[in-house]
Design an enzyme around this catalytic site. Sequence first.
Site, mmCIF file in Angstrom:
data_model
loop_
_atom_site.group_PDB
_atom_site.id
_atom_site.type_symbol
_atom_site.label_atom_id
_atom_site.label_comp_id
_atom_site.label_asym_id
_atom_site.label_seq_id
_atom_site.Cartn_x
_atom_site.Cartn_y
_atom_site.Cartn_z
ATOM 1 N N CYS A 173 -65.951 -57.970 18.338
ATOM 2 C CA CYS A 173 -66.183 -59.090 17.418
ATOM 3 C C CYS A 173 -65.127 -60.182 17.487
ATOM 4 C CB CYS A 173 -66.290 -58.575 15.986
ATOM 5 S SG CYS A 173 -67.825 -57.675 15.677
ATOM 6 N N TYR A 308 -61.568 -56.008 27.404
ATOM 7 C CA TYR A 308 -60.141 -56.151 27.117
ATOM 8 C C TYR A 308 -59.396 -54.858 27.434
ATOM 9 C CZ TYR A 308 -61.601 -60.332 24.579
ATOM 10 O OH TYR A 308 -62.141 -61.550 24.244
ATOM 11 N N GLY A 310 -57.501 -53.430 25.270
ATOM 12 C CA GLY A 310 -57.741 -52.680 24.050
ATOM 13 C C GLY A 310 -58.117 -53.634 22.948
ATOM 14 N N MET A 311 -58.770 -53.128 21.929
ATOM 15 C CA MET A 311 -59.080 -53.911 20.738
ATOM 16 C C MET A 311 -58.643 -53.093 19.540
ATOM 17 S SD MET A 311 -60.117 -56.678 19.430
ATOM 18 C CE MET A 311 -59.982 -56.941 17.659
ATOM 19 N N GLU A 337 -51.713 -51.705 20.984
ATOM 20 C CA GLU A 337 -52.788 -51.658 19.985
ATOM 21 C C GLU A 337 -52.321 -50.987 18.693
ATOM 22 O OE1 GLU A 337 -55.135 -53.547 20.641
ATOM 23 O OE2 GLU A 337 -54.734 -53.736 22.773
ATOM 24 N N HIS A 340 -50.575 -53.412 16.498
ATOM 25 C CA HIS A 340 -51.507 -54.281 15.768
ATOM 26 C C HIS A 340 -51.834 -53.732 14.374
ATOM 27 C CE1 HIS A 340 -52.763 -57.754 18.000
ATOM 28 N NE2 HIS A 340 -53.037 -57.067 19.094
ATOM 29 N N TYR A 424 -49.549 -64.395 23.527
ATOM 30 C CA TYR A 424 -48.854 -63.118 23.650
ATOM 31 C C TYR A 424 -47.393 -63.331 24.058
ATOM 32 C CZ TYR A 424 -53.513 -60.866 23.868
ATOM 33 O OH TYR A 424 -54.790 -60.423 23.602
#
EC number: 3.3.2.6
Length: 646
Positions: A173, A308, A310-311, A337, A340, A424
């Site tokens: 998303c 990607y 990672g999400m 990740e 995050h 980043y």
Amino acid sequence: MNTLLSIGRSIITSAPRIVSARQTTVTARTMATVSTINMPRDPNTLSNYNNWRTKHTIADLAIDFTKQRVHGTVTLQLESITDKESEEIILDTSFVDVQSVAVDGNKTGEWTLEKRIEPFGTPLSVKIPGGAAKGTVIALAITLSTTDKCTALQWLTPAQTSNKKFPYMFSQCQAIHNRSIFPCQDTPDVKSTYDFRIRSPLPVLASGLPRGAGSFVHGENGESGTLLYSFYQEIPMPSYLFALASGDIATASIGPRSLVSTGPEELIGAKWELERDTEKFIETIEKIVYPYEWTQYNVLVLPPSFPYGGMENPVFTFATPTIISGDRENVDVVAHELAHSWSGNLVSNASWEHFWLNEGWTVYLERRIIAAVHGEAYRDFSSIIGWKALEDSVKLYGEDHEFTKLIVDLKGKDPDDAFSSVPYEKGFHFLYYLERLVGKPSWDKFIPHYFTTWKKKSLDSYDFKATLLDFFASDSAASKALESVDWDSWFYKPGLPSKPEFDTSLVDKCYALAKKWESKDYTPSPSDIEGWAANQVVVFLQQVQLFTTPLTPVQSQAMGKAYNLVNTKNVELSSRYFGVGLAAKDETVYQPTAELLGKVGRMKFVRTLYRKLVVVDRKLAVETFEKNKDFYHPICRDQVEKDLKE
């Protein structure tokens, strides 16, 4: 808070185009009826979220693999944050089939899908006659179905999965694709708690804590029966973190509060890859920031078309299978990740113009984890690799391009078009610069303060600046040091920042080997890289890519053979070697490059290799894309199409 905001904005006087959008009120808009709205600070949403805020979201959805649709009812509980100033709720949608809207249970209300506005979608306007008093919560129950134009979901046939037995579906998303699953306030400036009730014939994972599965329903006409999978998320999260996956998924423990989920055939390998480091990473970052708040930290290793690395979906990080390389050399993606969970998920950028607040902080924390686990030299080692990625992005865009700024102007633009290593790595370097400026001991006290101050909230760069200056106001030495910060240059100047002095102890031998390859007569040996970590080989290959004169085809072939770079399972290595070979016009790597592009969907590799392949063999590049475009996620497919345009 108001004091901080005024401080943050008054200092930046030389950037008049930035205004405190939250304080700006207009009384007209072009999309529908005249209405009083407060202009939001996110330019990539069509919702009037400064009049109404989503507080809770209930997703009652069914996954239909046959029709490749998700359908059902989503209920948004929205709070009025003005006193009867707005008589409509405007939501983001994109290619969603909206069938009905009920307001507080009343299905006779007026709602309209307005004209589509590219690239943001179709605003859904729901009338609220007379508005609502401040603090009133209104429930919108929206019955809907996704369509074949949905950009958030990827559907895989059984043939596209590893064991070829069952279909698979997963969502992505970020940045503005949740609106293609269901109408919502699709902005990181709004956070909502969630209940997920997802019916599927195959196991389901979501960005919430599992409540279990039940309520079996027999299938009709020979179709499989379905279960209802329930999840809840009590920590408010932005819409881009809504996540679903369903398929032939098996699960194993990788720590006291962590699971890995993936295909049954891949489970043992994924467990081995991740179980050594995951809990160690969690305990390390908890000491840097504060304890992990999301209860579980799990990893879903997706099929290879995931776009990607990672999400950071809460509870379940969605990860690329390229991290499962059999050597534990790519688990730093998990550190990223995981970080995050604080930067991005608990504390979020208010708009994608300030994406560096998510990603710069996350890279910074990732490298602090690496330094704590492996030693400080490894932080600089990772930073050196990151600097090369930043240089590549700036070179690709051009050093004066808008998208090489820390704060970018995304008005009228698709945030996906601005996706690169800039937020980043430039974001990391800004934070690294501030750490060195005030001193690491002082900076380390600021980190938990920052993440506590903005926990469960969203902020922009000016809020960050104000919080920083306020925190150090009582520290005369730090305040004096911060007076030297050229905020305008860091925020608005395109191109590369000043390159810091890195500890090169881990890369010196990589540079030395690359230097030898400048000679056309150099004869390589497997012993050249014996005992090296994979990332050291990455640095070596990056240095070779910087050569003014590329290698010859003969050199390229000798390198691939001596260092076993053609058949390695580590895509970080093979992709970079193919980049060297393509620059050398070594035709023996053309077909292996095309084959890799049919196995990997991660944009980091896919877009880079297509850009290089199209230069030396446009026909093969186009044929490879046409052959594999249905394998790629819609986000990846759209970006590669742009890359291949002549």
